[in-house]
Design a protein around this motif. Sequence first.
Motif, short mmCIF file in Angstrom:
data_model
loop_
_atom_site.label_atom_id
_atom_site.label_comp_id
_atom_site.label_asym_id
_atom_site.label_seq_id
_atom_site.Cartn_x
_atom_site.Cartn_y
_atom_site.Cartn_z
N ALA A 115 0.85 -1.19 0.00
CA ALA A 115 0.00 0.00 0.00
C ALA A 115 0.89 1.25 0.00
CB ALA A 115 -0.92 0.02 1.22
N LEU A 116 0.36 2.31 -0.58
CA LEU A 116 1.07 3.59 -0.63
C LEU A 116 0.12 4.69 -0.18
CD1 LEU A 116 2.99 3.28 -4.03
CD2 LEU A 116 3.96 3.14 -1.74
N TYR A 117 0.69 5.73 0.41
CA TYR A 117 -0.11 6.83 0.91
C TYR A 117 0.50 8.16 0.51
CZ TYR A 117 -2.11 3.21 3.86
OH TYR A 117 -2.73 2.07 4.31
N ALA A 118 -0.37 9.13 0.31
CA ALA A 118 0.11 10.50 0.12
C ALA A 118 0.62 11.02 1.46
CB ALA A 118 -1.04 11.36 -0.39
N ASP A 119 1.61 11.89 1.40
CA ASP A 119 2.21 12.40 2.63
C ASP A 119 1.20 13.02 3.60
OD1 ASP A 119 5.39 13.46 1.16
OD2 ASP A 119 4.71 11.52 1.93
N PRO A 120 0.22 13.80 3.13
CA PRO A 120 -0.70 14.44 4.09
C PRO A 120 -1.55 13.46 4.91
CG PRO A 120 -0.81 15.54 1.97
CD PRO A 120 -0.04 14.27 1.76
N VAL A 121 -1.66 12.21 4.46
CA VAL A 121 -2.55 11.27 5.17
C VAL A 121 -1.78 10.13 5.83
CG1 VAL A 121 -4.36 11.82 3.49
CG2 VAL A 121 -3.03 9.70 3.22
N LYS A 122 -0.49 10.08 5.63
CA LYS A 122 0.31 9.01 6.25
C LYS A 122 0.17 9.01 7.75
CE LYS A 122 3.97 8.38 2.81
NZ LYS A 122 5.40 8.60 2.49
N GLY A 123 -0.06 7.83 8.29
CA GLY A 123 -0.20 7.69 9.73
C GLY A 123 -1.61 7.94 10.23
N ARG A 124 -2.49 8.46 9.38
CA ARG A 124 -3.87 8.73 9.77
C ARG A 124 -4.87 7.88 9.00
NH1 ARG A 124 -6.08 13.54 8.75
NH2 ARG A 124 -4.77 14.00 6.93
N PHE A 125 -4.57 7.61 7.73
CA PHE A 125 -5.47 6.83 6.87
C PHE A 125 -4.88 5.45 6.64
CE2 PHE A 125 -7.57 10.55 4.33
CZ PHE A 125 -7.88 11.19 5.52
N THR A 126 -5.78 4.46 6.48
CA THR A 126 -5.37 3.10 6.16
C THR A 126 -6.26 2.54 5.06
OG1 THR A 126 -4.64 2.71 8.44
CG2 THR A 126 -4.97 0.78 7.04
N ILE A 127 -5.64 2.07 4.00
CA ILE A 127 -6.38 1.43 2.92
C ILE A 127 -6.30 -0.08 3.10
CG2 ILE A 127 -4.40 1.42 1.34
CD1 ILE A 127 -6.39 1.90 -0.97
N SER A 128 -7.40 -0.75 2.83
CA SER A 128 -7.44 -2.21 2.93
C SER A 128 -8.44 -2.74 1.91
CB SER A 128 -7.80 -2.66 4.34
OG SER A 128 -9.10 -2.21 4.70
N ARG A 129 -8.44 -4.05 1.74
CA ARG A 129 -9.38 -4.63 0.78
C ARG A 129 -9.82 -6.00 1.26
NH1 ARG A 129 -6.68 -4.59 -4.77
NH2 ARG A 129 -8.53 -5.80 -5.37
N ASP A 130 -11.02 -6.37 0.83
CA ASP A 130 -11.56 -7.69 1.09
C ASP A 130 -11.95 -8.25 -0.27
OD1 ASP A 130 -13.07 -9.96 1.69
OD2 ASP A 130 -14.01 -9.04 3.42
N ASN A 131 -11.10 -9.08 -0.83
CA ASN A 131 -11.34 -9.57 -2.19
C ASN A 131 -12.57 -10.50 -2.25
OD1 ASN A 131 -9.28 -8.10 -3.32
ND2 ASN A 131 -7.80 -9.78 -3.27
N ALA A 132 -12.88 -11.14 -1.16
CA ALA A 132 -14.07 -12.00 -1.15
C ALA A 132 -15.34 -11.17 -1.29
CB ALA A 132 -14.12 -12.81 0.13
N LYS A 133 -15.28 -9.92 -0.86
CA LYS A 133 -16.44 -9.03 -0.95
C LYS A 133 -16.31 -8.01 -2.07
CE LYS A 133 -17.59 -9.31 3.98
NZ LYS A 133 -17.81 -8.55 5.24
#
Length: 127
Positions: free
Chosen positions: A58-76
């Motif tokens: 996963a990669l994040y833009a600097d302004p959101v690092k440490g505050r936002f988390t991206i995840s995925r559920d491939n089954a859904k």
Amino acid sequence: QVQLVESGGGLVEAGGSLRLSCAASDRIFSRYGMGWFRQAPGKEREFVAAINYNGASALYADPVKGRFTISRDNAKSTVYLQMNSLKPEDTAVYYCARAQSRWSPYPPLRGLEYDYWGQGTQVTVSS
């Protein structure tokens, strides 16, 4: 035709949290990287976060690092964006998008690397 439907936006006070969801109609969702972008009034669309096809990177833009988390559920066939410690400057319409390339281990950063986009969900953070 792939459809992406975002949900979870809303109005929240500064310091609060929201979780955005993006449900894909694509039956081969698990083959593609996914990303989140945002666009504030009067500003250009900007990259927020991206995740590769299996969630290993996963990669994040600097302004959101440490505050936002991206995840995925491939089954859904769903990708999420957990947003914590929200700030007024996070106010924007948030869009999810599906990458053009299959099976890439690298999360795409640029908008032109995505070919399907959702309709967006509004996030408003009050001070």
